[in-house]
Write a protein that holds these residues in place. Structure first.
Motif, PDB file in Angstrom:
ATOM      1  N   GLU A 281       9.301  21.725  12.401  1.00  0.00           N
ATOM      2  CA  GLU A 281      10.311  22.546  13.054  1.00  0.00           C
ATOM      3  C   GLU A 281      11.597  22.591  12.237  1.00  0.00           C
ATOM      4  N   VAL A 282      11.904  21.518  11.538  1.00  0.00           N
ATOM      5  CA  VAL A 282      13.110  21.495  10.702  1.00  0.00           C
ATOM      6  C   VAL A 282      12.939  22.441   9.517  1.00  0.00           C
ATOM      7  N   VAL A 283      11.785  22.371   8.863  1.00  0.00           N
ATOM      8  CA  VAL A 283      11.488  23.274   7.745  1.00  0.00           C
ATOM      9  C   VAL A 283      11.508  24.726   8.229  1.00  0.00           C
ATOM     10  N   ALA A 284      10.882  24.976   9.367  1.00  0.00           N
ATOM     11  CA  ALA A 284      10.818  26.340   9.896  1.00  0.00           C
ATOM     12  C   ALA A 284      12.207  26.893  10.190  1.00  0.00           C
ATOM     13  N   ARG A 285      13.079  26.062  10.748  1.00  0.00           N
ATOM     14  CA  ARG A 285      14.428  26.520  11.071  1.00  0.00           C
ATOM     15  C   ARG A 285      15.210  26.884   9.807  1.00  0.00           C
ATOM     16  N   ALA A 286      15.054  26.091   8.758  1.00  0.00           N
ATOM     17  CA  ALA A 286      15.745  26.391   7.503  1.00  0.00           C
ATOM     18  C   ALA A 286      15.212  27.677   6.878  1.00  0.00           C
ATOM     19  N   ALA A 287      13.897  27.850   6.911  1.00  0.00           N
ATOM     20  CA  ALA A 287      13.299  29.070   6.364  1.00  0.00           C
ATOM     21  C   ALA A 287      13.740  30.296   7.156  1.00  0.00           C
ATOM     22  N   GLU A 288      13.788  30.171   8.467  1.00  0.00           N
ATOM     23  CA  GLU A 288      14.230  31.279   9.309  1.00  0.00           C
ATOM     24  C   GLU A 288      15.685  31.640   9.033  1.00  0.00           C
ATOM     25  N   ALA A 289      16.513  30.641   8.766  1.00  0.00           N
ATOM     26  CA  ALA A 289      17.924  30.899   8.467  1.00  0.00           C
ATOM     27  C   ALA A 289      18.058  31.716   7.188  1.00  0.00           C
ATOM     28  N   TYR A 290      17.197  31.449   6.207  1.00  0.00           N
ATOM     29  CA  TYR A 290      17.206  32.270   4.993  1.00  0.00           C
ATOM     30  C   TYR A 290      16.717  33.688   5.307  1.00  0.00           C
ATOM     31  N   GLU A 291      15.607  33.786   6.023  1.00  0.00           N
ATOM     32  CA  GLU A 291      15.008  35.092   6.300  1.00  0.00           C
ATOM     33  C   GLU A 291      15.942  35.993   7.115  1.00  0.00           C
ATOM     34  N   SER A 292      16.784  35.387   7.945  1.00  0.00           N
ATOM     35  CA  SER A 292      17.724  36.167   8.752  1.00  0.00           C
ATOM     36  C   SER A 292      18.998  36.501   7.993  1.00  0.00           C
ATOM     37  N   GLY A 293      19.118  36.025   6.758  1.00  0.00           N
ATOM     38  CA  GLY A 293      20.282  36.327   5.943  1.00  0.00           C
ATOM     39  C   GLY A 293      21.468  35.416   6.169  1.00  0.00           C
ATOM     40  N   ASP A 294      21.277  34.324   6.904  1.00  0.00           N
ATOM     41  CA  ASP A 294      22.391  33.430   7.215  1.00  0.00           C
ATOM     42  C   ASP A 294      22.604  32.350   6.161  1.00  0.00           C
ATOM     43  N   VAL A 295      21.597  32.129   5.317  1.00  0.00           N
ATOM     44  CA  VAL A 295      21.633  31.024   4.361  1.00  0.00           C
ATOM     45  C   VAL A 295      21.092  31.507   3.018  1.00  0.00           C
ATOM     46  N   PRO A 296      21.740  31.174   1.900  1.00  0.00           N
ATOM     47  CA  PRO A 296      21.202  31.554   0.591  1.00  0.00           C
ATOM     48  C   PRO A 296      19.855  30.880   0.331  1.00  0.00           C
ATOM     49  N   LEU A 297      19.035  31.521  -0.480  1.00  0.00           N
ATOM     50  CA  LEU A 297      17.720  30.962  -0.789  1.00  0.00           C
ATOM     51  C   LEU A 297      17.833  29.595  -1.439  1.00  0.00           C
ATOM     52  N   ALA A 298      18.789  29.421  -2.333  1.00  0.00           N
ATOM     53  CA  ALA A 298      18.932  28.133  -3.024  1.00  0.00           C
ATOM     54  C   ALA A 298      19.237  27.003  -2.041  1.00  0.00           C
ATOM     55  N   ALA A 299      20.029  27.298  -1.012  1.00  0.00           N
ATOM     56  CA  ALA A 299      20.362  26.275  -0.013  1.00  0.00           C
ATOM     57  C   ALA A 299      19.149  25.941   0.841  1.00  0.00           C
TER      58      ALA A 299
END
Length: 509
Positions: A281-299
């Motif tokens: 769930e932690v990995v999924a949340r981080a991936a979703e944050a990237y996919e939604s444009g809220d987080v850079p891919l590198a982060a």
């Protein structure tokens, strides 16, 4: 007749299948025992956090209709060891079966396997239902290889679980990791987020721990305790991290500063390692944050690599090498820990900051652990078993399966390079580049010789000179040994004499 089910202090997962529905025949047992507080000297906050979380977990189970037997540290019926308590409880409940979740530490796994083997009733070990991999998966992947490269393991995990992938075998962004983008010193902006964690008053619990005679070190901070008590709090911290810190985590994950002890780190490792949170769930949340444009891919990638890659990888290293990994000592280092490892009172500002923070918060981030404390320990020739014991005790997230490979393998290179491709050491130059620690330090970051010379500098050159037979052939160290070859013999001898003097008087640094 009943089934006695044991729950260890790092198995606080309410989503485990055991708890899908109340079972009138099952009794769940949690116990606070001296066996677990005393096998190594622990930070006060680590003891408080685990006990408080265990107590809250027992409360939740009871409210959900499960039968729970809880043994507190000061309970007169507490025999203070797993076997003795289990014997008493099996008799008390006339248990016909004993079950336990697979422990993550070899020590407990062996103890419970031996205990189960001698029981007169059936015993069964079940999975903890937490990790992405089985214990032996890394060993199978690396079968026949002398060196276990985490990058190879990480790519396999990304492909298997479809994380940050653009297609079969194709990572998003065209590359597997963005390490080169994630090594910036922190200039002071963006500002460190406000500490989003809640507070608890665990004064009464701490008093009972002290009254029971449990030894510890570090600041208990029992009145304003900030570590999560349960899954709900851990999930809230995950939400806050994703929103407040993950966008900047990548840029500054290696940064060191006296101005902020948390920076943009998640502080979720305690909740993960006690299984309040599931890594998926932690990995999924981080991936979703990237996919939604809220987080850079590198982060997102840098954070995910720590969990899907490194965390699972070191677990595989641990189980493939136990027992015996804890006694590895490739360089035959024997130096005892300086007294200031327990106080933080050293004139080396970087170590005073990193160790002082560890003592105050039971936490330091990976670069403080690796490139400040671990760097010094390796250069100074500290006994890796003693270093391991200190790391295992001081950090709130330190359980042996994850701490031991990080210390013995990554930090101290005590396994001779099975895990790390080179020793992770540096002179003062790296610490100065990544931090503001050197500003105002008693020691001169540029000096190699003299009373005020930074100890890292002479120790650095002495380390490579002493270990040339072991390390000169390492292709990643070619530049170091070329520089060493150009050094005038008198200059090298002076550096080695200085290093020898430093090692003789570590307590006075």
């Amino acid at each position: 007749m009943s089934t006695l089910r044991l729950i260890l202090g790092d198995q606080l997962n309410p989503a485990h299948s055991w708890f899908s529905a109340p079972d009138a025949h099952a009794v769940y047992v949690l116990m606070e025992i001296r066996q677990e507080t005393d096998y190594v000297l622990h930070h006060a906050q680590k003891i408080i956090a685990i006990f408080a979380a265990m107590r809250d977990f027992a409360r939740q189970l009871g409210e959900a209709g499960h039968r729970v037997h809880y043994l507190a540290i000061d309970d007169p019926a507490n025999h203070q060891s797993l076997p003795a308590n289990l014997d008493a409880l099996i008799a008390q409940y006339t248990a016909s079966t004993f079950e336990y979740q697979a422990p993550d530490e070899w020590r407990l796994d062996r103890q419970l396997a031996d205990y189960a083997a001698q029981l007169a009733i059936p015993a069964r070990r079940v999975d903890s239902e937490h990790f992405h991999t089985r214990r032996d998966e890394a060993a199978q992947l690396f079968a026949g290889r002398k060196q276990w490269l985490m990058e190879h393991f990480y790519r396999q995990m990304r492909m298997r679980h479809g994380v940050l992938m653009a297609g079969p075998g194709k990572p998003l962004g065209g590359q597997w990791n963005f390490d080169h983008d994630n090594r910036k010193p922190w200039p002071g902006l963006p500002r460190e987020p406000t500490d989003w964690r809640g507070e608890h008053d665990h004064s009464a619990l701490w008093q009972s721990i002290e009254k029971a005679g449990v030894a510890s070190f570090g600041e208990p901070n029992a009145k304003r305790f900030r570590w999560p008590l349960n899954r709900d709090e851990a999930l809230q911290q995950l939400d806050d991290f994703i929103a407040e810190a993950l966008p900047h985590f990548g840029d500054f994950q290696d940064a060191l500063t006296i101005r902020a002890w948390r920076l943009f780190h998640s502080l979720l490792s305690f909740a993960l390692n006690t299984k309040m949170l599931n890594p998926r769930e932690v990995v999924a949340r981080a991936a979703e944050a990237y996919e939604s444009g809220d987080v850079p891919l590198a982060a997102a990638e840098g954070f995910i690599r720590q969990i899907l890659g490194w965390r699972e990888y070191v677990r595989g290293v641990y189980w493939a090498n136990m027992p015996g990994y804890e006694t590895q000592n490739y360089f035959d280092h024997r130096q005892p820990l300086p007294a200031w490892f327990w106080t933080g009172n050293t004139r080396m500002r970087c170590l005073a900051q990193a160790i002082g923070q560890s003592l105050e918060h039971a936490y330091a981030h990976h670069i403080q652990r690796l490139m400040v404390i671990g760097n010094f320990a390796l250069l100074a020739g500290l006994n890796p078993a003693a270093v391991h014991g200190w790391y295992l005790g001081v950090y709130i997230d330190a359980f042996e399966w994850v701490e031991l490979p990080n210390t013995v393998g990554m930090s101290q290179f005590s396994d001779g390079g099975q895990l790390a491709t080179k020793p992770y050491v540096s002179s003062a130059a790296y610490i100065d580049r990544m931090s503001d620690y050197c500003k105002g330090c008693h020691y001169d970051k540029k000096a190699r010789l003299g009373e005020r010379a930074c100890p890292f500098n002479a120790l650095y050159w002495d380390f490579f000179a002493r270990n040339g037979e072991r390390l000169a052939g390492n292709p990643r160290l070619g530049m170091v040994y070329r520089q060493l070859a150009k050094m005038r013999p008198t200059d090298l001898q002076a550096a080695q004499d200085k290093a020898s003097e430093i090692r003789k008087h570590l307590d006075l640094l």
